[in-house]
Design a protein around this motif. Structure first.
Motif, mmCIF file in Angstrom:
data_model
loop_
_atom_site.group_PDB
_atom_site.id
_atom_site.type_symbol
_atom_site.label_atom_id
_atom_site.label_comp_id
_atom_site.label_asym_id
_atom_site.label_seq_id
_atom_site.Cartn_x
_atom_site.Cartn_y
_atom_site.Cartn_z
ATOM 1 N N ASN A 93 49.542 55.830 42.681
ATOM 2 C CA ASN A 93 47.921 56.606 42.290
ATOM 3 C C ASN A 93 47.845 55.567 41.465
ATOM 4 O O ASN A 93 46.076 55.461 41.043
ATOM 5 C CB ASN A 93 47.645 57.588 41.921
ATOM 6 N N THR A 94 48.475 55.651 40.449
ATOM 7 C CA THR A 94 48.587 54.639 38.911
ATOM 8 C C THR A 94 47.926 52.941 39.288
ATOM 9 O O THR A 94 46.912 52.553 38.609
ATOM 10 C CB THR A 94 48.474 54.648 38.046
ATOM 11 N N ALA A 97 44.239 53.151 40.383
ATOM 12 C CA ALA A 97 43.274 52.598 39.438
ATOM 13 C C ALA A 97 42.603 51.508 39.126
ATOM 14 O O ALA A 97 41.848 51.369 38.381
ATOM 15 C CB ALA A 97 43.185 54.396 38.199
ATOM 16 N N PHE A 98 44.442 51.323 38.532
ATOM 17 C CA PHE A 98 44.190 50.149 37.379
ATOM 18 C C PHE A 98 42.611 49.010 38.888
ATOM 19 O O PHE A 98 41.945 48.452 38.178
ATOM 20 C CB PHE A 98 45.792 49.489 37.324
ATOM 21 N N TYR A 100 41.382 49.683 41.169
ATOM 22 C CA TYR A 100 39.833 49.871 41.232
ATOM 23 C C TYR A 100 38.527 49.553 40.381
ATOM 24 O O TYR A 100 37.983 49.040 39.628
ATOM 25 C CB TYR A 100 39.529 50.593 41.817
ATOM 26 N N SER A 101 40.113 49.938 38.798
ATOM 27 C CA SER A 101 39.554 49.313 37.248
ATOM 28 C C SER A 101 38.891 48.306 37.255
ATOM 29 O O SER A 101 37.845 47.856 36.957
ATOM 30 C CB SER A 101 40.204 50.263 36.284
ATOM 31 N N ASN A 102 39.755 47.045 37.975
ATOM 32 C CA ASN A 102 39.083 45.838 37.760
ATOM 33 C C ASN A 102 37.962 45.222 38.428
ATOM 34 O O ASN A 102 37.795 44.332 38.817
ATOM 35 C CB ASN A 102 40.371 45.266 38.019
ATOM 36 N N ARG A 103 38.020 46.304 39.867
ATOM 37 C CA ARG A 103 36.815 46.210 40.601
ATOM 38 C C ARG A 103 35.237 46.419 39.613
ATOM 39 O O ARG A 103 33.917 45.811 40.145
ATOM 40 C CB ARG A 103 36.799 47.027 41.974
ATOM 41 N N VAL A 104 35.396 47.951 39.121
ATOM 42 C CA VAL A 104 34.488 48.208 38.189
ATOM 43 C C VAL A 104 33.862 46.800 37.131
ATOM 44 O O VAL A 104 33.017 46.755 37.168
ATOM 45 C CB VAL A 104 34.787 49.849 37.639
ATOM 46 N N MET A 105 34.909 46.872 36.485
ATOM 47 C CA MET A 105 35.013 45.422 35.609
ATOM 48 C C MET A 105 34.243 44.825 36.251
ATOM 49 O O MET A 105 33.098 43.772 35.663
ATOM 50 C CB MET A 105 35.622 45.510 34.669
ATOM 51 N N ASP A 106 34.452 44.235 37.184
ATOM 52 C CA ASP A 106 33.685 42.880 37.967
ATOM 53 C C ASP A 106 32.282 43.429 38.241
ATOM 54 O O ASP A 106 31.864 41.930 37.894
ATOM 55 C CB ASP A 106 35.103 42.731 39.033
#
Length: 114
Positions: A93-94, A97-98, A100-106
């Motif tokens: 899960n973490t 989250a990592f 998908y966090s990269n996807r958000v930043m992208d």
């Protein structure tokens, strides 16, 4: 105690009876799917229940937790084995989250460049 898991399992099974009455074809298919989920026998019962509980954590399914915690106890899963499986679920899960966090930043960077 966070929840009464024995009562949760009982209630879910009782509620399943209502769904069986309302949609017997779907419930029969669901029961068949569950009965045949380890059709080739490659996994032992303990491994299957440990996977089920790790997935129950990642999908946040209380009914799954109740049913598979009971089944895990019945097939001899130990607390140490369970805690290792749950640790894997937590790490995944973490990890998700990592990723998908990269996807958000992208996405944010792409919109910032407009």
């Amino acid at each position: 105690m966070l929840m009464d898991w024995i009562e949760t399992l009982r209630k879910n099974r009782a509620a399943g009876g209502l769904l069986m009455k309302a949609n017997p074809k779907m419930m029969t298919a669901y029961q068949g799917f569950n009965a045949n989920q380890n059709g080739n026998g490659a996994l032992d019962a303990k491994t299957k229940e440990l996977i089920a509980l790790a997935v129950a954590v990642t999908t946040r399914c209380d009914g799954c937790i109740a049913a598979h915690a009971k089944a895990a106890k019945e097939v001899g899963v130990t607390e140490a084995e369970l805690s290792d499986a749950l640790g894997t679920a937590m790490a995944l899960n973490t990890g998700a989250a990592f990723v998908y966090s990269n996807r958000v930043m992208d996405a944010f960077q792409q919109f910032s460049a407009q």
